[in-house]
Design a protein around this motif. Sequence first.
Motif, PDB file in Angstrom:
ATOM      1  N   SER A   1      28.296  21.937  34.444  1.00 28.39           N
ATOM      2  CA  SER A   1      27.845  23.304  34.180  1.00 28.39           C
ATOM      3  C   SER A   1      28.966  24.099  33.538  1.00 28.39           C
ATOM      4  N   THR A   2      28.618  24.878  32.515  1.00 25.66           N
ATOM      5  CA  THR A   2      29.561  25.808  31.889  1.00 25.66           C
ATOM      6  C   THR A   2      28.813  27.100  31.584  1.00 25.66           C
ATOM      7  N   LYS A   3      29.388  28.224  31.976  1.00 29.67           N
ATOM      8  CA  LYS A   3      28.776  29.530  31.709  1.00 29.67           C
ATOM      9  C   LYS A   3      29.828  30.470  31.138  1.00 29.67           C
ATOM     10  N   LEU A   4      29.390  31.366  30.263  1.00 28.24           N
ATOM     11  CA  LEU A   4      30.266  32.371  29.669  1.00 28.24           C
ATOM     12  C   LEU A   4      30.086  33.714  30.366  1.00 28.24           C
ATOM     13  N   SER A   5      31.155  34.497  30.377  1.00 31.77           N
ATOM     14  CA  SER A   5      31.050  35.860  30.890  1.00 31.77           C
ATOM     15  C   SER A   5      30.253  36.704  29.903  1.00 31.77           C
ATOM     16  N   ARG A   6      29.870  37.894  30.318  1.00 28.26           N
ATOM     17  CA  ARG A   6      29.010  38.742  29.489  1.00 28.26           C
ATOM     18  C   ARG A   6      29.652  39.056  28.138  1.00 28.26           C
TER      19      ARG A   6
ATOM     20  N   ASP B   1      22.285  37.324  38.982  1.00 26.56           N
ATOM     21  CA  ASP B   1      21.546  38.498  38.521  1.00 26.56           C
ATOM     22  C   ASP B   1      22.511  39.676  38.561  1.00 26.56           C
ATOM     23  N   GLY B   2      23.118  39.959  37.431  1.00 25.85           N
ATOM     24  CA  GLY B   2      24.191  40.951  37.374  1.00 25.85           C
ATOM     25  C   GLY B   2      23.751  42.368  37.644  1.00 25.85           C
TER      26      GLY B   2
ATOM     27  N   THR C   1      27.097  23.399  39.595  1.00 26.57           N
ATOM     28  CA  THR C   1      26.650  24.599  38.906  1.00 26.57           C
ATOM     29  C   THR C   1      27.558  25.774  39.234  1.00 26.57           C
ATOM     30  N   VAL C   2      27.747  26.667  38.252  1.00 25.61           N
ATOM     31  CA  VAL C   2      28.617  27.835  38.394  1.00 25.61           C
ATOM     32  C   VAL C   2      27.972  29.029  37.711  1.00 25.61           C
ATOM     33  N   ALA C   3      28.426  30.224  38.062  1.00 26.86           N
ATOM     34  CA  ALA C   3      27.996  31.443  37.373  1.00 26.86           C
ATOM     35  C   ALA C   3      29.048  32.522  37.569  1.00 26.86           C
ATOM     36  N   LEU C   4      29.261  33.323  36.546  1.00 30.13           N
ATOM     37  CA  LEU C   4      30.213  34.429  36.582  1.00 30.13           C
ATOM     38  C   LEU C   4      29.475  35.757  36.727  1.00 30.13           C
ATOM     39  N   SER C   5      30.117  36.706  37.406  1.00 26.70           N
ATOM     40  CA  SER C   5      29.571  38.058  37.458  1.00 26.70           C
ATOM     41  C   SER C   5      29.701  38.697  36.075  1.00 26.70           C
ATOM     42  N   PRO C   6      28.936  39.757  35.789  1.00 24.91           N
ATOM     43  CA  PRO C   6      28.983  40.372  34.459  1.00 24.91           C
ATOM     44  C   PRO C   6      30.389  40.785  34.019  1.00 24.91           C
ATOM     45  N   SER C   7      31.205  41.278  34.950  1.00 23.47           N
ATOM     46  CA  SER C   7      32.563  41.695  34.609  1.00 23.47           C
ATOM     47  C   SER C   7      33.574  40.563  34.720  1.00 23.47           C
ATOM     48  N   ALA C   8      33.090  39.373  35.088  1.00 25.54           N
ATOM     49  CA  ALA C   8      33.945  38.191  35.289  1.00 25.54           C
ATOM     50  C   ALA C   8      34.981  38.416  36.386  1.00 25.54           C
ATOM     51  N   SER C   9      34.642  39.269  37.356  1.00 31.23           N
ATOM     52  CA  SER C   9      35.545  39.509  38.485  1.00 31.23           C
ATOM     53  C   SER C   9      35.264  38.550  39.641  1.00 31.23           C
ATOM     54  N   HIS C  10      34.082  37.910  39.616  1.00 28.39           N
ATOM     55  CA  HIS C  10      33.705  36.997  40.689  1.00 28.39           C
ATOM     56  C   HIS C  10      33.040  35.748  40.108  1.00 28.39           C
TER      57      HIS C  10
END
Length: 323
Positions: A65-70, A159-160, A106-115
């Motif tokens: 899994s790879t996800k980008l920040s907002r 869900d940001g 699986t991974v996910a970043l918060s909208p601000s990439a703080s978490h």
Amino acid sequence: MAARVIPLTCSGHTRPVVHLSFSNMLDEESKFLLVSSCKDGNPMLRDWKGDWIGTFVGHKGAVWSTKLSRDASKAATGSADFTAKVWDTYSGAVLHSFPHNHIVRTVALSPSASHLITAGNEKKVRLFDLTRPDAAPNFMKRGTANEAHDGTIKSIIWDGDRAVGVTAGEDKVIRWWDLRNLVEIHSVTLPTAPLSLELSQAKQRLIVCAGKEVSFLPLVPNSAPTHTVTVPHAPSCASLHPTFTDRFVAGSVADPWVRVYGLDNGEEREVYKGHHGPVHCIEYSPDGEMYATGSEDGTIRLWQTVPGRSYGLWQGTDDANGG
């Protein structure tokens, strides 16, 4: 006469491509980015035309899994080497590496990439505070259970807008989590284990593939009815068009074909051949002009939503530019 469908092939990976994720729309020049996860352990970043930008080097096992920040300045990865990593997308440097006790699926970043939230074969959901990377993670709690799910967690969504996480597990359950209070707030049980869970940010829908069904669940529980269609070819993955209201695309577990289905009834509208192995992942670009597929054959292919338009590296050859 219909335009000939010519997908663009993005080479570079050496093993099956298992997950794809587009960024949000960025500025006019760069448009958006695409990241790919692969069993070769080398996730790759590409521009909106499919051209290679860079490879995130550092994992010692398959990357699931790879996800980008907002804002696409950071990327998060989960790997079979029992780690999750956070990367700087401009330099390719590893910013953080978090050890786990089993495969991170699986991974996910918060909208601000703080978490960062992670999950996988441990059946647990961890929440990391990236402003305090040395602090121990928090764990989601489900009653008195030690794990978040009773089976491997295949996918996680952030869900940001509401600080809620959504997970899909091999225990046939989709679960919603309050990320502030670390507790389960809703669940839906499926008839069969889901193969994929993806988010349509534009439509605020979760897209779940399970058995021969594709279900479109409201991101906010009970805010809208769930819509489910049955398709003739068991779907491995699916993506909902961000602006059109009548279609979705899907790969199949049993063949290398890419299919466009009608959203209302699941009727097969278009069928395309390009890959040489089953399609494991599929996603529409944020502008809806194309979709990307990743396959067992180790390639990524880009397909136009409306073949024949001038877009990116495609040169229009007919009247498709008119819509």
